[in-house]
Enzyme design. Structure first.
Site, PDB file in Angstrom:
ATOM      1  N   GLU A 116     -26.465 109.728 -28.419  1.00 25.40           N
ATOM      2  CA  GLU A 116     -27.195 109.454 -29.661  1.00 25.40           C
ATOM      3  C   GLU A 116     -27.847 110.728 -30.214  1.00 25.40           C
ATOM      4  O   GLU A 116     -27.885 110.946 -31.414  1.00 25.40           O
ATOM      5  CB  GLU A 116     -28.225 108.345 -29.419  1.00 25.40           C
ATOM      6  CG  GLU A 116     -27.526 107.009 -29.133  1.00 25.40           C
ATOM      7  CD  GLU A 116     -28.486 105.895 -28.744  1.00 25.40           C
ATOM      8  OE1 GLU A 116     -29.011 105.962 -27.622  1.00 25.40           O
ATOM      9  OE2 GLU A 116     -28.714 104.991 -29.563  1.00 25.40           O
ATOM     10  N   GLU A 136     -25.335 101.192 -22.942  1.00 30.38           N
ATOM     11  CA  GLU A 136     -26.618 100.495 -22.845  1.00 30.38           C
ATOM     12  C   GLU A 136     -26.511  98.995 -22.565  1.00 30.38           C
ATOM     13  O   GLU A 136     -27.367  98.424 -21.881  1.00 30.38           O
ATOM     14  CB  GLU A 136     -27.431 100.672 -24.139  1.00 30.38           C
ATOM     15  CG  GLU A 136     -28.062 102.036 -24.312  1.00 30.38           C
ATOM     16  CD  GLU A 136     -27.158 103.050 -25.002  1.00 30.38           C
ATOM     17  OE1 GLU A 136     -25.925 102.825 -25.032  1.00 30.38           O
ATOM     18  OE2 GLU A 136     -27.683 104.049 -25.492  1.00 30.38           O
TER      19      GLU A 136
END
Ligand code: 3HC
Length: 722
Positions: A116, A136
């Site tokens: 990210e 995640e």
């Protein structure tokens, strides 16, 4: 507490600031690292001698993502950072909005928060083998640093959804073809290329792109909605007990419908909520429990170095032996497969070939590697080739005297350093090694069927097994990519022993009026891959009866003796292989209920001298789940109490990886602790009054219930409070 990681900034004469993330071993993004990352960026943006920025990770790893050890703190703490502090303030408004271009130089891995950060940079350069992904969901959360917004904008909605929902990373090479990274170079050239790339952006020789506002890869709204609907329906079907994948899809949709900035805020809010969910807590527990199984007190803390195991011999080319051989040659071990005659040997080798061919068909093995892998395998009918093997794994039928003979032979033919392992699932290892003088190198290597697929390896030690041999086998287990659990020697070891009451409880309920098919349905809905009856059909009644006998002999006071399976076996219904068991099977292995089953149940009831109990016939789902799993918990407690398992978390992993217990419930003991030892004790106590000894809570459980201590507290903790 000391600082957990930091970043280093180094400005070169070319005006490029290299910001390096330093937090071994995987450069995870702790709060300290994130704070430092912001400071380094601010500094680079303010300094006049800095024109452009490169972000990278120390020691060949970009970043393994947000620091998972910080989750617990966030779940409990009062002073959480405000939502959006990282994803909006740092990632978006500092990194992505910077007036100087930044390039992520990715080697090793860029996972979760790591990717990210990279996606917020102006461009990304990676090595061909780096792993890039957003895993995640595997932890019960969603990407929380803008990944739900940026990934679909970089690779398109379909691919972005796939990567996030499966948690599967892609290699640099694929990332390049997807548009996730802009250039591929070797590790050696990585930082210099990224440097030049950043200067090229500055000089308008390469595009300056803010991923968050990219639109060319995102499908038009109507099409996007259709994709989202399709994926939502699929997800509901695939993971009916999980909320967070659906939340993730909602967040992605919000960004597409209302714009990426709105999407970022929705992501931040959803992330906060999911972080405190039971699913997240359970999955994070599993993450650490899995990494904890290879830490065995008194064994792995002695500084022993695993010896190099190169050549392995396997005795028996049946289903287990051939599966084990497959796992070993796939990890580059040289293997000798020994059988008693040519016919069995050919069958075993063909099975191994078949296992590999199915990988080739699925695109997981190239034809060239297939040949190479097969060349590591040699067949044998005698012990001649055993003179230089480092390990033997015996996988013949469960017959004590046969195994004793084999181990006595092994002692004669194998070199003195050779590890002598048995894949027995029930027989006492002391008995197997009784006729040898090599008791210190005898160990259990209990694989689960199919051995080349199932992820667990139960390593069974006796009182004499030397720590060196355990360390060696732990190393082999790591190399063949299995999660090991080290357990003590007893009937059924940890996994089979714990789960023996699973089928027994179900039989007890059925004899008292519960419905076979309803039980399986409820247990599957709970999250097991199959219910106890479908499982018994799969295992086959021959094996079920043989193991049952072991338990009857060893734990007579708490074994529920049902005649249901033997009665069916007598009638030549022995489970799936005979196409008839608790279910009927068609040619495609599809199971359907059998109306005739009730006749056998009636007979078994007569044998047991019990009759239908109207209460049992009308049990609620919750009661069925508890009456089946609390006896499992009870047995797990005994396994802990006797020191068969080193720690509760090992049993959680055993249940998840050996039996398919749902990981999002955290494993058997973790799940039990979420209900409370007191509650479990009181339920078992009540059922034992109504239905007998089978349910009687053990001393370990009773003591913990009395003190209100969790079942996972160590044995010492439990005792010290008594
Ligand atoms: C807001 C964000 O969107 C949220 C997130 O980023 S959540 C985190 C997302 N990242 C992940 O899920 C990656 C998790 N890690 C992994 O998959 C693997 O550890 C890996 C592929 C990075 C490395 O694998 P491997 O080399 O086999 O080493 P492995 O034994 O797993 O890990 C090494 C050590 O690093 C630790 N570790 C790995 N990733 C970590 C992380 N993200 N945070 C904290 N510790 C981590 C492990 O616990 C282990 O610790 P130990 O040595 O004390 O047992």
């Amino acid at each position: 507490m000391g600082r957990k990681g930091h970043t280093v900034i180094d400005v070169g004469p070319d005006g490029v600031a290299i910001i390096t993330i330093v937090n071994p071993p995987v450069n995870s993004l702790s709060f300290d690292v994130l704070r430092s990352l912001k400071e380094s960026f601010d500094q680079a943006l303010q300094r006049d001698d800095v024109k452009a920025i490169v972000v990278t990770g120390a020691k060949g790893r970009f970043s393994g993502g947000f620091d998972i050890t910080a989750f617990g703190g966030l779940q409990e703490t009062e002073e959480r950072p405000k939502p959006g502090w990282i994803s909006v303030e740092i990632i978006t408004d500092t990194i992505e909005a910077a007036k100087k271009p930044s390039v992520a130089a990715i080697d090793g891995l860029a996972l979760g928060g790591g990717l990210e950060v990279a996606m917020a940079c102006t461009a990304r350069i990676s090595t061909p083998t780096a792993q890039l992904g957003l895993p995640e969901l595997q932890l019960g959360i969603i990407p929380g640093f803008g990944g739900t917004q940026r990934l679909p904008r970089l690779v398109g909605l379909t691919k972005g959804l796939e990567m996030i929902l499966t948690s599967k990373p892609v290699k640099g090479k694929e990332a390049f073809s997807l548009g996730l990274v802009d250039g591929l170079v070797s590790s050696a050239e990585l930082v210099n290329t990224a440097r030049q790339w950043a200067l090229d952006i500055l000089n308008y020789r390469r595009p300056w792109v803010a991923s968050l506002y990219k639109t060319d890869k995102i499908e038009p709204l109507g099409e996007a909605r259709e994709i989202l609907k399709f994926v939502r329906d699929q997800t509901r079907k695939r993971a009916p007990n999980l909320q967070h994948p659906l939340v993730c899809i909602d967040v992605i949709e919000a960004g597409i419908v209302a714009g990426p900035r709105a999407g970022l805020w929705k992501e931040a809010e959803a992330f906060e909520g999911l972080l405190v969910s039971d699913t997240c807590k359970s999955l994070v527990h599993i993450f650490f429990a899995q990494r904890g199984t290879s830490k065995v007190p008194g064994v792995t803390d002695r500084g022993l170095v695993p010896r190099h195991v190169k050549k392995v011999a396997i005795l028996g080319g049946g289903l287990m032996g051939s599966g084990i051989a497959t796992a070993l040659i796939l990890s580059n071990y040289t293997v000798i497969l020994k059988e008693v005659n040519d016919k069995f040997l050919d069958a075993g080798i063909n099975r191994i070939k078949g296992n590999l061919q199915s990988r080739v068909k699925k695109g997981r093995l190239t034809q060239e590697n297939f040949e190479k892998t097969m060349s590591l395998l040699k067949g044998a009918l005698d012990y001649e080739g055993f003179r230089d093997v480092d390990m033997v794994i015996e996988a013949v039928i469960e017959n004590v005297s046969l195994k004793q003979q084999i181990f006595a032979d092994l002692e004669k033919y194998c070199p003195p350093h050779c590890i002598l392992a048995s894949n027995t699932s029930t027989i006492d290892l002391n008995l197997i090694g009784e006729k040898t003088k090599s008791k210190d190198r005898i160990i259990g290597a209990h694989f689960f069927s199919p051995a080349h697929v199932m992820p667990l390896l139960e390593i069974v030690r006796t009182k004499q097994t030397s720590p060196q041999v355990i360390v060696d086998l732990l190393d082999v287990s790591k190399k063949i990519k299995k999660t090991p659990v080290v357990v003590g020697n007893c009937t059924g070891f940890a996994v089979n022993r714990m789960f023996f009451p699973y089928t027994q409880a179900a039989l007890l309920l059925v004899e008292r009026g519960a419905d076979v098919y309803q039980i399986d349905k409820v247990i599957t809905k709970f999250g097991m891959p199959m219910g106890p009856f479908r499982l018994a059909d799969l295992v086959g009644f021959g094996v079920a009866i043989a193991t049952g006998m072991q338990f009857v002999q060893n734990f007579p006071e708490r074994t529920y003796k049902s005649m249901l399976i033997p009665l069916m076996q007598e009638d030549k219904r022995a489970g799936e292989t005979t196409r008839k068991g608790f279910y009927l099977y068609d040619g495609k292995r599809k199971a359907s209920p059998d109306p005739e089953l009730k006749n056998y149940i009636e007979k078994a009831r007569n044998f047991a001298g019990v009759s239908v109990d109207p209460k049992v016939a009308k049990l609620q789902e919750k009661d069925i789940i508890e009456m089946i799993f609390f006896p499992v918990v009870n047995e797990a407690c005994r396994v802990l109490d006797e020191g068969i398992a080193v720690k509760a978390a090992d049993l959680d992993i055993s249940a998840v990886m050996g039996m398919g217990f749902p990981p999002y419930r955290g494993g058997i003991i973790f799940w039990a602790d979420s209900l409370g030892s007191k509650y479990i004790y009181s339920r078992l106590e009540k059922w034992s009054e109504l239905y007998g000894e089978f349910f009687k809570p053990c001393a370990y459980l009773a003591a913990r219930a009395a003190r209100g201590i969790p079942l996972s507290a160590s044995v010492e903790q439990g005792k010290s409070r008594l």
